[in-house]
Design an enzyme around this catalytic site. Structure first.
Site, PDB file in Angstrom:
ATOM      1  N   HIS A 123     -39.190 -17.590 -11.394  1.00 52.84           N
ATOM      2  CA  HIS A 123     -39.345 -17.140 -12.781  1.00 52.84           C
ATOM      3  C   HIS A 123     -40.685 -16.449 -12.986  1.00 52.84           C
ATOM      4  O   HIS A 123     -41.718 -17.121 -13.081  1.00 52.84           O
ATOM      5  CB  HIS A 123     -39.351 -18.342 -13.719  1.00 52.84           C
ATOM      6  CG  HIS A 123     -38.001 -18.892 -14.002  1.00 52.84           C
ATOM      7  ND1 HIS A 123     -37.713 -19.556 -15.155  1.00 52.84           N
ATOM      8  CD2 HIS A 123     -36.864 -18.875 -13.283  1.00 52.84           C
ATOM      9  CE1 HIS A 123     -36.446 -19.941 -15.133  1.00 52.84           C
ATOM     10  NE2 HIS A 123     -35.905 -19.546 -14.008  1.00 52.84           N
ATOM     11  N   ARG A 148     -36.860 -13.342 -11.356  1.00 50.98           N
ATOM     12  CA  ARG A 148     -36.400 -13.146 -12.730  1.00 50.98           C
ATOM     13  C   ARG A 148     -37.583 -12.700 -13.556  1.00 50.98           C
ATOM     14  O   ARG A 148     -38.696 -13.232 -13.393  1.00 50.98           O
ATOM     15  CB  ARG A 148     -35.876 -14.488 -13.246  1.00 50.98           C
ATOM     16  CG  ARG A 148     -35.212 -14.439 -14.590  1.00 50.98           C
ATOM     17  CD  ARG A 148     -34.916 -15.849 -15.097  1.00 50.98           C
ATOM     18  NE  ARG A 148     -35.968 -16.314 -15.967  1.00 50.98           N
ATOM     19  CZ  ARG A 148     -35.812 -17.259 -16.901  1.00 50.98           C
ATOM     20  NH1 ARG A 148     -34.639 -17.862 -17.049  1.00 50.98           N
ATOM     21  NH2 ARG A 148     -36.808 -17.624 -17.654  1.00 50.98           N
ATOM     22  N   TYR A 160     -37.971 -16.425 -25.811  1.00 52.82           N
ATOM     23  CA  TYR A 160     -37.607 -17.260 -24.653  1.00 52.82           C
ATOM     24  C   TYR A 160     -38.284 -16.775 -23.366  1.00 52.82           C
ATOM     25  O   TYR A 160     -38.390 -15.581 -23.120  1.00 52.82           O
ATOM     26  CB  TYR A 160     -36.083 -17.240 -24.435  1.00 52.82           C
ATOM     27  CG  TYR A 160     -35.718 -17.826 -23.103  1.00 52.82           C
ATOM     28  CD1 TYR A 160     -35.746 -19.198 -22.917  1.00 52.82           C
ATOM     29  CD2 TYR A 160     -35.437 -17.010 -22.015  1.00 52.82           C
ATOM     30  CE1 TYR A 160     -35.479 -19.747 -21.680  1.00 52.82           C
ATOM     31  CE2 TYR A 160     -35.168 -17.556 -20.771  1.00 52.82           C
ATOM     32  CZ  TYR A 160     -35.189 -18.924 -20.612  1.00 52.82           C
ATOM     33  OH  TYR A 160     -34.942 -19.465 -19.383  1.00 52.82           O
ATOM     34  N   ASP A 211     -32.777 -12.979 -17.940  1.00 48.84           N
ATOM     35  CA  ASP A 211     -32.013 -13.941 -18.748  1.00 48.84           C
ATOM     36  C   ASP A 211     -32.036 -13.497 -20.210  1.00 48.84           C
ATOM     37  O   ASP A 211     -33.093 -13.487 -20.850  1.00 48.84           O
ATOM     38  CB  ASP A 211     -32.637 -15.334 -18.599  1.00 48.84           C
ATOM     39  CG  ASP A 211     -31.731 -16.450 -19.099  1.00 48.84           C
ATOM     40  OD1 ASP A 211     -30.742 -16.145 -19.795  1.00 48.84           O
ATOM     41  OD2 ASP A 211     -32.015 -17.622 -18.784  1.00 48.84           O
ATOM     42  N   HIS A 213     -30.395 -15.108 -22.447  1.00 49.43           N
ATOM     43  CA  HIS A 213     -30.426 -16.413 -23.119  1.00 49.43           C
ATOM     44  C   HIS A 213     -29.616 -16.437 -24.419  1.00 49.43           C
ATOM     45  O   HIS A 213     -30.116 -16.848 -25.472  1.00 49.43           O
ATOM     46  CB  HIS A 213     -31.873 -16.870 -23.353  1.00 49.43           C
ATOM     47  CG  HIS A 213     -32.064 -18.343 -23.070  1.00 49.43           C
ATOM     48  ND1 HIS A 213     -32.115 -19.266 -24.059  1.00 49.43           N
ATOM     49  CD2 HIS A 213     -32.197 -19.023 -21.902  1.00 49.43           C
ATOM     50  CE1 HIS A 213     -32.287 -20.480 -23.517  1.00 49.43           C
ATOM     51  NE2 HIS A 213     -32.331 -20.355 -22.211  1.00 49.43           N
ATOM     52  N   GLU A 237     -28.186 -12.481 -17.418  1.00 52.49           N
ATOM     53  CA  GLU A 237     -27.691 -13.850 -17.570  1.00 52.49           C
ATOM     54  C   GLU A 237     -27.398 -14.158 -19.032  1.00 52.49           C
ATOM     55  O   GLU A 237     -28.165 -13.750 -19.916  1.00 52.49           O
ATOM     56  CB  GLU A 237     -28.777 -14.775 -17.029  1.00 52.49           C
ATOM     57  CG  GLU A 237     -28.497 -16.247 -17.161  1.00 52.49           C
ATOM     58  CD  GLU A 237     -29.655 -17.054 -16.564  1.00 52.49           C
ATOM     59  OE1 GLU A 237     -30.327 -16.558 -15.637  1.00 52.49           O
ATOM     60  OE2 GLU A 237     -29.894 -18.172 -17.031  1.00 52.49           O
ATOM     61  N   GLU A 263     -24.780 -22.012 -17.340  1.00 51.14           N
ATOM     62  CA  GLU A 263     -25.713 -23.140 -17.240  1.00 51.14           C
ATOM     63  C   GLU A 263     -25.463 -24.207 -18.296  1.00 51.14           C
ATOM     64  O   GLU A 263     -25.824 -25.351 -18.086  1.00 51.14           O
ATOM     65  CB  GLU A 263     -27.170 -22.653 -17.283  1.00 51.14           C
ATOM     66  CG  GLU A 263     -27.603 -22.074 -18.607  1.00 51.14           C
ATOM     67  CD  GLU A 263     -29.062 -21.618 -18.586  1.00 51.14           C
ATOM     68  OE1 GLU A 263     -29.427 -20.857 -17.669  1.00 51.14           O
ATOM     69  OE2 GLU A 263     -29.819 -22.025 -19.468  1.00 51.14           O
ATOM     70  N   ARG A 284     -22.781 -20.053 -13.115  1.00 46.84           N
ATOM     71  CA  ARG A 284     -24.074 -20.754 -13.073  1.00 46.84           C
ATOM     72  C   ARG A 284     -23.984 -22.260 -13.369  1.00 46.84           C
ATOM     73  O   ARG A 284     -24.993 -22.904 -13.646  1.00 46.84           O
ATOM     74  CB  ARG A 284     -25.044 -20.093 -14.060  1.00 46.84           C
ATOM     75  CG  ARG A 284     -25.693 -18.876 -13.447  1.00 46.84           C
ATOM     76  CD  ARG A 284     -26.660 -18.199 -14.364  1.00 46.84           C
ATOM     77  NE  ARG A 284     -27.674 -19.051 -14.957  1.00 46.84           N
ATOM     78  CZ  ARG A 284     -28.684 -19.605 -14.310  1.00 46.84           C
ATOM     79  NH1 ARG A 284     -28.816 -19.420 -13.006  1.00 46.84           N
ATOM     80  NH2 ARG A 284     -29.558 -20.358 -14.953  1.00 46.84           N
ATOM     81  N   HIS A 313     -27.739 -22.969 -12.014  1.00 42.72           N
ATOM     82  CA  HIS A 313     -28.910 -23.313 -12.808  1.00 42.72           C
ATOM     83  C   HIS A 313     -29.825 -24.224 -11.993  1.00 42.72           C
ATOM     84  O   HIS A 313     -29.353 -25.145 -11.343  1.00 42.72           O
ATOM     85  CB  HIS A 313     -28.415 -24.051 -14.055  1.00 42.72           C
ATOM     86  CG  HIS A 313     -29.431 -24.270 -15.110  1.00 42.72           C
ATOM     87  ND1 HIS A 313     -29.350 -25.320 -16.000  1.00 42.72           N
ATOM     88  CD2 HIS A 313     -30.530 -23.576 -15.456  1.00 42.72           C
ATOM     89  CE1 HIS A 313     -30.364 -25.261 -16.849  1.00 42.72           C
ATOM     90  NE2 HIS A 313     -31.097 -24.208 -16.548  1.00 42.72           N
ATOM     91  N   GLU A 340     -31.139 -20.668  -8.573  1.00 40.82           N
ATOM     92  CA  GLU A 340     -32.369 -20.633  -9.381  1.00 40.82           C
ATOM     93  C   GLU A 340     -33.317 -21.720  -8.878  1.00 40.82           C
ATOM     94  O   GLU A 340     -32.896 -22.830  -8.553  1.00 40.82           O
ATOM     95  CB  GLU A 340     -32.020 -20.891 -10.853  1.00 40.82           C
ATOM     96  CG  GLU A 340     -33.223 -20.815 -11.780  1.00 40.82           C
ATOM     97  CD  GLU A 340     -32.845 -21.035 -13.251  1.00 40.82           C
ATOM     98  OE1 GLU A 340     -31.827 -21.700 -13.518  1.00 40.82           O
ATOM     99  OE2 GLU A 340     -33.576 -20.530 -14.116  1.00 40.82           O
ATOM    100  N   TRP A 403     -30.620 -19.917 -29.590  1.00 40.43           N
ATOM    101  CA  TRP A 403     -31.809 -19.980 -28.731  1.00 40.43           C
ATOM    102  C   TRP A 403     -31.372 -20.000 -27.290  1.00 40.43           C
ATOM    103  O   TRP A 403     -31.287 -19.414 -26.492  1.00 40.43           O
ATOM    104  CB  TRP A 403     -32.633 -21.246 -28.968  1.00 40.43           C
ATOM    105  CG  TRP A 403     -33.905 -21.190 -28.160  1.00 40.43           C
ATOM    106  CD1 TRP A 403     -35.065 -20.545 -28.490  1.00 40.43           C
ATOM    107  CD2 TRP A 403     -34.136 -21.785 -26.861  1.00 40.43           C
ATOM    108  NE1 TRP A 403     -35.991 -20.683 -27.477  1.00 40.43           N
ATOM    109  CE2 TRP A 403     -35.452 -21.431 -26.468  1.00 40.43           C
ATOM    110  CE3 TRP A 403     -33.341 -22.533 -25.990  1.00 40.43           C
ATOM    111  CZ2 TRP A 403     -36.002 -21.827 -25.250  1.00 40.43           C
ATOM    112  CZ3 TRP A 403     -33.878 -22.933 -24.779  1.00 40.43           C
ATOM    113  CH2 TRP A 403     -35.214 -22.586 -24.415  1.00 40.43           C
TER     114      TRP A 403
HETATM  115  O1  EZ4 Z   1     -33.436 -22.673 -21.043  1.00 37.70           O
HETATM  116  O2  EZ4 Z   1     -33.175 -25.146 -18.478  1.00 37.70           O
HETATM  117  O3  EZ4 Z   1     -32.051 -19.933 -16.668  1.00 37.70           O
HETATM  118  N1  EZ4 Z   1     -32.697 -20.837 -17.058  1.00 37.70           N
HETATM  119  C1  EZ4 Z   1     -32.763 -21.230 -18.332  1.00 37.70           C
HETATM  120  C2  EZ4 Z   1     -33.589 -22.460 -18.646  1.00 37.70           C
HETATM  121  C3  EZ4 Z   1     -32.999 -23.216 -19.836  1.00 37.70           C
HETATM  122  C4  EZ4 Z   1     -33.424 -24.665 -19.761  1.00 37.70           C
HETATM  123  C5  EZ4 Z   1     -32.695 -25.477 -20.823  1.00 37.70           C
HETATM  124  O4  EZ4 Z   1     -32.792 -26.817 -20.560  1.00 37.70           O
HETATM  125  O5  EZ4 Z   1     -32.149 -20.626 -19.173  1.00 37.70           O
HETATM  126  O6  EZ4 Z   1     -34.920 -22.105 -18.878  1.00 37.70           O
HETATM  127 CO    CO Z   2     -30.716 -19.305 -18.316  1.00 37.21          CO
END
Ligand code: EZ4
Ligand code: CO
Length: 403
Positions: A123, A148, A160, A211, A213, A237, A263, A284, A313, A340, A403
């Protein structure tokens, strides 16, 4: 016959909260499972302590399939994150025991290795583009083949993917949920630009992931996917919330940017249409939130039929027990895509000592019997539960967003 003599739930917070299941057999063999559900930890701890552990005592630890069906069908109430995380913890602990009894690493029980290790992505993040590029370079220097990229949006505080300056990024960071801002127009304007800057810096062949998200509607996601097509992302993602599986058909029909989802999904039924209608490229779902090795392997096998690859995930809220199980499964499935990997913080490793190691951009599983992870119960007691919640997002007009 060996029997289960004890099933014990350990809630501990070495750097972040983890719920861990310890199963002991009459032969003195111990298996470990991860039951961590970020921000809802105690619900799973209670599900296990109050409703599952009493049913395990006296059972044959070797009968993994039977125990899985007993807990899933026997509960009457099916699926859902709490149930499936609890079943996962039992399942993973039983695979750990089976490996230890056989004297074999779990990947041997799953058919043996199809690859040397599981290629992982890290990340990278930054408040702005220069900070993001520095972070991407750090991962490249550490030997990652895939990264990522998430950056802050000018004019939108707290999106995020950004850390608060801690040792590692962990979004569950507040005793009560933090409120963050969100602006879809700013995201659709700025994200393709910072991703282009990253692609420019790393060259054409390093895997670049992003991501979304769950923040976009299907049509917005299609537009986003189109706007980054020439950047050749490994995946975008969670472009849109996945309760509405049919929504992915619209995204799919309008962009070739690969899609990864799963995830927060917990069972094969939650991803059935995404897979069989070929609406996604990567699934995922994880060992710890989708029913353990037994159930995740079924999802992965279904995905293989439809050319969907795996991309589990593996954030820091999945304990080293989960990550160990994930790597054992990853190295055996033909349709592995990527794993990941957010390295855990130093404190976490005072309690959990996993046997996997990072080498050549991959996580390589331990050859020790079972999952190859040790848990220090005495150390766990030094870190009591510490309430922590994921943030909530609000649009600039104050309304709640995904979120
Ligand atoms: O927000 O694991 O791809 N990874 C993610 C994570 C999630 C957290 C939530 O518990 O999206 O950062
Ligand atoms: Co994610």
């Amino acid at each position: 016959m060996s029997t289960i003599t004890e099933a014990k739930v350990i809630v501990s917070s070495p750097g972040r909260n983890f719920v861990t299941l310890k199963i002991t057999t009459s032969d003195g063999v111990v298996g470990w499972g991860d039951a961590t559900l970020n921000g809802r930890e105690l619900a799973v701890a209670s599900y296990l302590r109050d409703h599952v552990c009493p049913l395990l005592v006296g059972r044959d630890p070797a009968r993994i399939e039977d125990t899985w069906s007993y807990l899933y069908k026997g509960a009457y109430w099916r699926r859902g994150p709490v149930t499936m995380t609890a079943i996962a913890a039992v399942d993973v602990a039983l695979w750990d025991i089976k490996g230890k009894v056989a004297g074999l690493p779990v990947y041997e029980l799953l058919g043996g290795r199809a690859r040397e290790g599981a290629t992982v992505y890290g990340h990278a993040a930054g408040a702005d583009v220069p900070e993001l590029l520095d972070d991407v370079a750090r991962f490249r220097d550490e030997g990652y083949l895939a990264v990522r990229a998430q950056a802050g949006l000018a004019g939108v505080p707290g999106v995020y993917g950004l850390g608060h300056g801690g040792e590692v990024y962990d979004p569950a960071d507040a005793a009560l949920p933090e409120e963050q801002a969100w602006s879809t127009p700013e995201y659709l304007d700025q994200a393709p630009k910072y991703l282009a800057a990253v692609r420019d810096a790393i060259g054409p062949t390093v895997h670049l992931l992003h991501d979304v998200h769950h923040r976009l509607s299907p049509n917005e996601a299609a537009r986003f996917g189109r706007s980054v097509e020439e950047l050749n992302l490994f995946w975008m993602e969670d472009p849109t919330p996945a309760e509405h599986q049919e929504g992915f058909r619209l995204i799919r029909s309008r962009t070739t940017t690969p899609i990864a989802v799963g995830e927060i999904l917990n069972s094969i039924w939650d991803v059935q249409h995404l897979i069989t209608e070929q609406l996604i490229d990567y699934v995922r779902t994880s060992v710890s939130h989708a029913g353990g090795i037994t159930h995740l392997r079924r999802i992965f096998n279904l995905a293989e039929l439809y050319q969907v690859r795996t991309g589990s995930h593996g954030a820091t809220d999945l304990s080293p027990v989960s990550l160990s199980a994930a790597v054992h499964l990853d190295v055996t499935v033909p349709n592995f895509g990527i794993q990941e990997y957010m390295a855990h913080m130093r404190l976490t490793h005072e309690v959990f000592r996993p046997g996997y190691r990072f080498a050549d951009g991959m996580l390589v599983p331990s050859d020790a019997p079972g999952l190859g992870v040790e848990v220090d119960e005495a150390a766990a007691e030094r870190f009591p539960y510490d309430p922590k919640y994921l943030p909530v997002a609000r649009r600039l007009d104050g309304s709640v967003h995904d979120w």
